[in-house]
Design a protein around this motif. Structure first.
Motif, PDB file in Angstrom:
ATOM      1  N   MET A   1      89.103  19.323 -38.790  1.00 14.52           N
ATOM      2  CA  MET A   1      88.264  18.628 -37.006  1.00 14.52           C
ATOM      3  C   MET A   1      87.023  18.224 -37.716  1.00 14.52           C
ATOM      4  SD  MET A   1      88.157  19.535 -33.622  1.00 14.52           S
ATOM      5  CE  MET A   1      89.719  18.578 -33.229  1.00 14.52           C
ATOM      6  N   LYS A   2      86.408  16.998 -37.130  1.00 15.44           N
ATOM      7  CA  LYS A   2      84.813  17.099 -37.548  1.00 15.44           C
ATOM      8  C   LYS A   2      84.190  17.575 -36.556  1.00 15.44           C
ATOM      9  CE  LYS A   2      85.733  11.997 -39.687  1.00 15.44           C
ATOM     10  NZ  LYS A   2      85.995  10.445 -39.118  1.00 15.44           N
ATOM     11  N   LYS A   3      82.946  17.454 -37.320  1.00 15.26           N
ATOM     12  CA  LYS A   3      81.957  17.837 -35.975  1.00 15.26           C
ATOM     13  C   LYS A   3      81.508  17.445 -34.357  1.00 15.26           C
ATOM     14  CE  LYS A   3      77.025  19.695 -35.930  1.00 15.26           C
ATOM     15  NZ  LYS A   3      76.290  20.144 -36.888  1.00 15.26           N
ATOM     16  N   LYS A   4      81.917  15.943 -34.782  1.00  9.62           N
ATOM     17  CA  LYS A   4      81.591  15.568 -33.185  1.00  9.62           C
ATOM     18  C   LYS A   4      82.888  15.162 -32.169  1.00  9.62           C
ATOM     19  CE  LYS A   4      79.514  10.528 -32.006  1.00  9.62           C
ATOM     20  NZ  LYS A   4      80.119   9.422 -32.682  1.00  9.62           N
ATOM     21  N   GLU A   5      83.735  15.452 -33.262  1.00  3.98           N
ATOM     22  CA  GLU A   5      85.228  15.689 -32.233  1.00  3.98           C
ATOM     23  C   GLU A   5      84.821  17.131 -31.474  1.00  3.98           C
ATOM     24  OE1 GLU A   5      88.231  14.877 -34.876  1.00  3.98           O
ATOM     25  OE2 GLU A   5      88.570  12.602 -34.726  1.00  3.98           O
ATOM     26  N   ARG A   6      84.801  18.448 -32.471  1.00  8.80           N
ATOM     27  CA  ARG A   6      85.078  19.693 -31.942  1.00  8.80           C
ATOM     28  C   ARG A   6      84.104  19.764 -30.796  1.00  8.80           C
ATOM     29  NH1 ARG A   6      83.559  21.913 -36.433  1.00  8.80           N
ATOM     30  NH2 ARG A   6      81.411  22.042 -35.932  1.00  8.80           N
ATOM     31  N   HIS A   7      82.610  19.184 -30.950  1.00 10.48           N
ATOM     32  CA  HIS A   7      82.064  19.399 -30.136  1.00 10.48           C
ATOM     33  C   HIS A   7      82.868  18.481 -28.292  1.00 10.48           C
ATOM     34  CE1 HIS A   7      77.256  20.106 -31.869  1.00 10.48           C
ATOM     35  NE2 HIS A   7      78.300  20.968 -32.649  1.00 10.48           N
ATOM     36  N   GLN A   8      83.328  17.686 -28.546  1.00 10.76           N
ATOM     37  CA  GLN A   8      83.290  16.987 -27.874  1.00 10.76           C
ATOM     38  C   GLN A   8      84.771  18.255 -26.797  1.00 10.76           C
ATOM     39  OE1 GLN A   8      82.821  14.837 -25.763  1.00 10.76           O
ATOM     40  NE2 GLN A   8      84.300  15.164 -24.603  1.00 10.76           N
ATOM     41  N   LEU A   9      85.556  18.240 -28.026  1.00 11.26           N
ATOM     42  CA  LEU A   9      86.630  19.140 -27.606  1.00 11.26           C
ATOM     43  C   LEU A   9      85.925  20.468 -26.608  1.00 11.26           C
ATOM     44  CD1 LEU A   9      89.362  20.304 -26.964  1.00 11.26           C
ATOM     45  CD2 LEU A   9      89.635  20.823 -29.270  1.00 11.26           C
ATOM     46  N   LEU A  10      84.431  21.374 -27.561  1.00 12.13           N
ATOM     47  CA  LEU A  10      84.228  22.207 -26.717  1.00 12.13           C
ATOM     48  C   LEU A  10      83.733  21.847 -24.704  1.00 12.13           C
ATOM     49  CD1 LEU A  10      82.731  24.190 -29.447  1.00 12.13           C
ATOM     50  CD2 LEU A  10      84.542  24.146 -28.659  1.00 12.13           C
ATOM     51  N   LYS A  30      92.516  27.804 -31.366  1.00 15.29           N
ATOM     52  CA  LYS A  30      94.178  29.037 -32.242  1.00 15.29           C
ATOM     53  C   LYS A  30      95.039  28.428 -31.845  1.00 15.29           C
ATOM     54  CE  LYS A  30      91.184  31.415 -35.841  1.00 15.29           C
ATOM     55  NZ  LYS A  30      91.455  32.991 -36.169  1.00 15.29           N
ATOM     56  N   LYS A  31      95.247  29.001 -30.580  1.00 18.59           N
ATOM     57  CA  LYS A  31      96.119  28.446 -29.349  1.00 18.59           C
ATOM     58  C   LYS A  31      97.052  26.777 -30.004  1.00 18.59           C
ATOM     59  CE  LYS A  31      95.997  32.229 -26.208  1.00 18.59           C
ATOM     60  NZ  LYS A  31      96.325  32.616 -24.848  1.00 18.59           N
ATOM     61  N   ARG A  32      95.812  25.946 -30.046  1.00 16.97           N
ATOM     62  CA  ARG A  32      95.898  24.368 -30.122  1.00 16.97           C
ATOM     63  C   ARG A  32      95.872  24.019 -31.222  1.00 16.97           C
ATOM     64  NH1 ARG A  32      92.238  22.006 -26.399  1.00 16.97           N
ATOM     65  NH2 ARG A  32      92.748  22.783 -23.466  1.00 16.97           N
ATOM     66  N   GLY A  33      96.333  24.730 -32.661  1.00 15.35           N
ATOM     67  CA  GLY A  33      96.257  23.878 -34.038  1.00 15.35           C
ATOM     68  C   GLY A  33      94.411  24.430 -34.576  1.00 15.35           C
ATOM     69  N   ILE A  34      93.727  24.298 -33.980  1.00 13.23           N
ATOM     70  CA  ILE A  34      92.522  24.282 -35.268  1.00 13.23           C
ATOM     71  C   ILE A  34      92.180  25.489 -35.603  1.00 13.23           C
ATOM     72  CG2 ILE A  34      89.892  23.427 -34.567  1.00 13.23           C
ATOM     73  CD1 ILE A  34      91.774  21.984 -31.861  1.00 13.23           C
ATOM     74  N   ASP A  35      91.188  26.051 -36.595  1.00 21.06           N
ATOM     75  CA  ASP A  35      91.509  27.245 -37.356  1.00 21.06           C
ATOM     76  C   ASP A  35      89.686  27.102 -37.311  1.00 21.06           C
ATOM     77  OD1 ASP A  35      91.416  29.776 -38.787  1.00 21.06           O
ATOM     78  OD2 ASP A  35      91.809  28.582 -40.856  1.00 21.06           O
ATOM     79  N   ILE A  36      89.375  28.117 -36.824  1.00 24.16           N
ATOM     80  CA  ILE A  36      87.684  27.722 -36.482  1.00 24.16           C
ATOM     81  C   ILE A  36      86.932  29.077 -36.192  1.00 24.16           C
ATOM     82  CG2 ILE A  36      87.334  28.173 -34.232  1.00 24.16           C
ATOM     83  CD1 ILE A  36      85.683  25.388 -34.663  1.00 24.16           C
ATOM     84  N   THR A  37      86.494  29.811 -36.855  1.00 25.04           N
ATOM     85  CA  THR A  37      85.207  30.850 -37.221  1.00 25.04           C
ATOM     86  C   THR A  37      84.352  31.296 -35.739  1.00 25.04           C
ATOM     87  OG1 THR A  37      83.019  29.975 -38.469  1.00 25.04           O
ATOM     88  CG2 THR A  37      85.690  30.598 -39.417  1.00 25.04           C
ATOM     89  N   GLN A  38      84.569  32.088 -35.291  1.00 23.99           N
ATOM     90  CA  GLN A  38      82.968  32.178 -34.480  1.00 23.99           C
ATOM     91  C   GLN A  38      81.908  31.806 -35.043  1.00 23.99           C
ATOM     92  OE1 GLN A  38      80.563  35.312 -34.336  1.00 23.99           O
ATOM     93  NE2 GLN A  38      80.036  34.248 -31.986  1.00 23.99           N
TER      94      GLN A  38
END
Length: 149
Positions: A1-10, A30-38
């Motif tokens: 997932m691109k940063k811009k898309e991730r920011h929009q999702l947040l 993670k429940k949405r299938g997006i692996d991301i770190t804290q």
């Protein structure tokens, strides 16, 4: 997932969910299938300038900065002036073309504004499809958008 898309999702998540800590973001994604770190979430929070406000259930939750909550029309007008290419309607659909990379932000602003005419939006890179409640709503919404240009 691109940063811009991730920011929009947040941004969408803080408006829809009670998120009290960074780990809540990680768990939801993670429940949405997006692996991301804290650590990535921490950087995103700083870049988005998310703030903590009192939660109804007690404690605090993340929220958008006040500017983002109250200036939707101003942001929509600025984005339309900067990135608008064309607009057209067909029955209850309104199709807005933008310069590449701007449609996702436009769709989010439209949905955030919660216009009565709008049932929902589908955004791509340079196109937003707005589904209106009926043909009259589509025509009213088109006039509203044109007034921003």
């Amino acid at each position: 997932m691109k940063k811009k898309e991730r920011h929009q999702l947040l941004r969408e998540l803080v408006q829809q969910e009670v998120i009290q800590k960074q780990e809540d973001f990680v768990d939801i994604l993670k429940k949405r299938g997006i692996d991301i770190t804290q650590a990535t979430i921490s950087r995103d929070i700083k870049e988005l300038q998310l703030i903590k406000v009192p939660a109804q259930e007690g404690g605090y939750q993340y929220n958008l900065p006040p500017e983002m909550n109250y200036n939707i029309s101003k942001k929509l007008a600025r984005l339309m002036k900067d990135a608008f290419v064309s607009i057209d309607t067909q029955k209850e659909f309104v199709l807005i073309k933008t310069l590449p990379g701007n449609a996702f932000a436009l769709g989010t602003l439209i949905e955030t504004a919660k216009y009565q005419e709008v049932f929902g939006c589908i955004s791509g890179d340079d196109t937003v499809l707005i589904i209106c409640r009926d043909e009259d709503s589509a025509e009213r919404f088109q006039r509203r958008i044109i007034s921003f240009i």
